[in-house]
Design a protein around this motif. Structure first.
Motif, PDB file in Angstrom:
ATOM      1  N   GLU A 164     -51.833  10.365  41.282  1.00  0.00           N
ATOM      2  CA  GLU A 164     -51.409   8.779  41.542  1.00  0.00           C
ATOM      3  C   GLU A 164     -50.149   8.494  41.322  1.00  0.00           C
ATOM      4  OE1 GLU A 164     -53.510   4.746  40.821  1.00  0.00           O
ATOM      5  OE2 GLU A 164     -53.268   5.774  38.726  1.00  0.00           O
TER       6      GLU A 164
ATOM      7  N   PRO B 193     -54.714   6.525  47.972  1.00  0.00           N
ATOM      8  CA  PRO B 193     -55.336   7.005  46.570  1.00  0.00           C
ATOM      9  C   PRO B 193     -54.625   6.687  45.576  1.00  0.00           C
ATOM     10  CG  PRO B 193     -53.700   8.758  47.516  1.00  0.00           C
ATOM     11  CD  PRO B 193     -53.810   7.473  48.467  1.00  0.00           C
ATOM     12  N   VAL B 194     -54.982   5.276  45.155  1.00  0.00           N
ATOM     13  CA  VAL B 194     -54.490   4.251  44.188  1.00  0.00           C
ATOM     14  C   VAL B 194     -55.366   3.677  43.431  1.00  0.00           C
ATOM     15  CG1 VAL B 194     -52.584   2.692  43.534  1.00  0.00           C
ATOM     16  CG2 VAL B 194     -52.131   4.547  45.252  1.00  0.00           C
ATOM     17  N   PHE B 195     -55.613   3.572  42.192  1.00  0.00           N
ATOM     18  CA  PHE B 195     -56.735   3.012  41.524  1.00  0.00           C
ATOM     19  C   PHE B 195     -56.218   1.505  41.417  1.00  0.00           C
ATOM     20  CE2 PHE B 195     -59.577   1.361  38.121  1.00  0.00           C
ATOM     21  CZ  PHE B 195     -60.731   1.938  38.394  1.00  0.00           C
TER      22      PHE B 195
ATOM     23  N   PHE C 149     -56.014  12.830  37.730  1.00  0.00           N
ATOM     24  CA  PHE C 149     -56.050  11.668  38.659  1.00  0.00           C
ATOM     25  C   PHE C 149     -54.478  10.918  38.454  1.00  0.00           C
ATOM     26  CE2 PHE C 149     -56.503   7.333  39.805  1.00  0.00           C
ATOM     27  CZ  PHE C 149     -56.474   7.361  41.259  1.00  0.00           C
TER      28      PHE C 149
ATOM     29  N   GLY D 213     -58.619   5.517  46.001  1.00  0.00           N
ATOM     30  CA  GLY D 213     -58.104   5.568  44.425  1.00  0.00           C
ATOM     31  C   GLY D 213     -59.518   5.885  43.627  1.00  0.00           C
TER      32      GLY D 213
ATOM     33  N   ARG E 175     -60.405   9.565  42.221  1.00  0.00           N
ATOM     34  CA  ARG E 175     -60.641   9.500  40.664  1.00  0.00           C
ATOM     35  C   ARG E 175     -62.242  10.137  40.294  1.00  0.00           C
ATOM     36  NH1 ARG E 175     -62.031   5.665  36.511  1.00  0.00           N
ATOM     37  NH2 ARG E 175     -60.789   6.192  34.443  1.00  0.00           N
TER      38      ARG E 175
END
Length: 172
Positions: free
Chosen positions: A141, A110-112, A137, A117, A121
């Motif tokens: 994060e 879950p990382v943009f 978010f 992610g 988001r």
């Protein structure tokens, strides 16, 4: 549709060929290809217009007119589904299956701007509104990355391995 390539991509592939056996590099490239093809199929299914493809050291970036956020969750998760399908088809004894599963697991973090992610988001923005969802978010994060950093740091002290500290620094 324009396709742009970056010199960084070729340098990245050259490093992989030097460091990793060629069989694994080819399997990684095939798994990456299927991952991106599934994204493109999902985008076309949702009737999105793809304007360009950029191939760089981070992989393929798809640019286009993406407006409906609910459908974008489907499109973002289509790529990791490709790796899971490769793993189910080829199994754990095949480098292609292993590469597909590892890419899917990494992309679901879950990382943009990873696929996981993007999905989290979009979900939070859809749930709580644009500004609050984006802030939630960022907090989520940050907590996730902080937890990973603490976990890797603890593992490095427990097992007295310096590479866990290096990995923790890279995650941040």
């Amino acid at each position: 549709m324009k396709i742009h390539t970056s010199f960084g991509f070729f340098i990245f592939i050259a490093f992989l060929v030097i460091l990793i056996p060629i069989k694994w590099v080819i399997c990684w490239l095939l798994a990456q290809f299927f991952h991106e093809v599934f994204h493109i199929i999902a985008l076309k299914y949702c009737k999105y217009r793809i304007t360009s493809l950029r191939l760089g050291h981070r992989g393929l970036v798809i640019d286009g007119d993406f407006d409906d956020r609910t459908q974008m969750i489907f499109c973002a998760l289509a790529g990791p589904c490709a790796g899971i399908i490769l793993f189910c088809f080829f199994g754990s004894r095949s480098p292609l299956g292993i590469c597909g599963l590892c890419q899917s697991a990494f992309n679901l973090l879950p990382v943009f701007p990873l696929d996981g992610g993007r999905s989290v988001r979009i979900f939070l923005i859809r749930l709580a509104g644009s500004q609050l969802g984006a802030r939630l978010f960022c907090i989520f994060e940050l907590l996730f990355l902080s937890t990973c950093t603490v976990l890797f740091a603890c593992l490095s002290f427990i097992y007295s391995r310096v590479y866990f500290v290096f990995l923790a620094i890279c995650v941040c």
